[in-house]
Design an enzyme around this catalytic site. Structure first.
Site, PDB file in Angstrom:
ATOM      1  N   LYS A  52      71.400  70.383  42.369  1.00  0.00           N
ATOM      2  CA  LYS A  52      70.094  70.330  43.038  1.00  0.00           C
ATOM      3  C   LYS A  52      69.981  71.487  44.032  1.00  0.00           C
ATOM      4  CE  LYS A  52      69.694  65.456  42.146  1.00  0.00           C
ATOM      5  NZ  LYS A  52      70.016  64.085  42.514  1.00  0.00           N
ATOM      6  N   GLN A  96      71.086  60.367  47.474  1.00  0.00           N
ATOM      7  CA  GLN A  96      71.812  60.372  46.202  1.00  0.00           C
ATOM      8  C   GLN A  96      72.372  58.974  45.921  1.00  0.00           C
ATOM      9  OE1 GLN A  96      72.024  63.025  43.998  1.00  0.00           O
ATOM     10  NE2 GLN A  96      72.950  61.514  42.651  1.00  0.00           N
ATOM     11  N   ASP A 119      61.949  61.617  44.924  1.00  0.00           N
ATOM     12  CA  ASP A 119      62.520  60.889  43.779  1.00  0.00           C
ATOM     13  C   ASP A 119      61.503  59.896  43.216  1.00  0.00           C
ATOM     14  OD1 ASP A 119      64.966  61.490  42.730  1.00  0.00           O
ATOM     15  OD2 ASP A 119      66.124  60.379  44.219  1.00  0.00           O
TER      16      ASP A 119
END
Ligand code: NDP
Length: 281
Positions: A52, A96, A119
């Protein structure tokens, strides 16, 4: 033989477009910024977080990784989220997953400001997806949907079958296919006659988490087969679809690696770019 839907090639095109838009925003004094919170030292998460960061660098975005120890408390984790929520240089925040077992994932995700939730896991964004509003769309289903659209097919009225009903892949994927006017069936571990459902599918999305689960005999000739699975087998990454047998029957297929996984990070960059654009009003 099926036509390959190449996530690497599609990503390169999209990332070039994103980089151009980032350069435009920078001229207006805004550098899109993504913060990734990593709690603990899960090796797979380390790789995802590194990729990322690399993705951000590639398109000229600012990125930072907040590393927290595996025994971090819920209060400390949420204090970090609050700090990033208040930071005007950060447009996207990502926690995460999976978090260490003692932490409350749901409550951590709810703490992220919905407009910085790149997200798309915040309840408000999940709700907007279900009700047809404009929210942040989760990266993996968004990437998978983009790949389906690249076939050029008219999706309206097509039979779509999604195997898997998780909140991060299966459910949002089904919602997006429904939005595209497909007739959607969602299968899961309790589904009876799974093969029969799959064989009806013009579009088959596998998000099961079992290597080689979907075989050629489960596929309708000419179907679009999207393999979301990332499974590590003997040190290699394998999808949920048995590529060898499936590619002989399908019309289009995504490879693993180089398919949906690649697109997921590209869509994360897209979501971060859009969050930065929204911050300008
Ligand atoms: P989950 O484990 O949360 O969900 C798996 C789903 O598969 C569940 O709904 C489960 O059913 C269903 N399932 C399990 N066994 C069967 C079976 N025998 N028959 C039918 N359905 C079954 O996984 P995720 O959704 O998080 O991820 C799915 C896969 O996608 C994984 O390989 C993961 O690594 C990968 N992934 C890839 C990403 C990418 O960037 N490409 C991003 C996210 C995930 P039930 O609900 O009944 O238990």
């Amino acid at each position: 033989m099926a036509e390959i839907l190449d996530g690497k090639v599609m990503s390169e095109t999209l990332r070039a477009e994103i980089a151009e838009k980032v350069a435009g925003l920078k001229k207006k004094g805004v550098t899109p910024g993504l913060a990734v919170i990593l709690a603990g030292d899960d090796p797979a998460s380390e790789i995802y977080v590194r990729n990322k960061g690399k993705g951000c660098q590639e398109v000229g975005m600012h990125s930072e990784t907040v590393r927290l120890p595996g025994n971090v408390s819920q209060a400390e984790l949420e204090a970090e989220i609050d700090r990033l929520n208040a930071d005007p240089g950060i447009h996207g925040i990502l926690v995460q997953l999976p978090l260490p077992a003692h932490l409350d994932e749901e409550s951590a995700l709810a703490r992220i400001l919905p407009e910085k939730d790149v997200d798309g896991f915040h309840l408000l964004n999940a709700g907007r997806l279900m009700t047809g509003g404009a929210g942040v769309i989760p990266c993996t289903p968004r990437g998978a949907m983009y790949m389906i659209q690249q076939t050029g097919l008219d999706l309206s009225g097509l039979e779509a079958v999604v195997i898997g009903r998780s909140n991060i892949v299966g459910k949002p994927m089904a919602a997006l296919l429904m939005r595209a006017n497909c007739t959607v069936t969602v299968c899961h571990s309790r589904t009876r006659n799974l093969k029969d459902h799959c064989r009806r599918a013009d579009i088959l999305v596998a998000a099961v988490g079992k290597a080689g689960f979907v075989t050629g005999d489960m596929i309708k000739p000419g179907a679009v087969v999207i393999d979301v699975g990332i499974n590590r087998v003997d040190g290699k990454v394998r999808g949920d679809v048995d590529f060898e047998s499936a590619s002989r029957v399908a019309g289009w297929i995504t490879p693993v690696p180089g398919g949906v996984g690649k697109m997921t990070i590209t869509m994360l960059l897209q979501n971060t770019l859009e969050a930065a654009e929204r911050s300008l009003g």
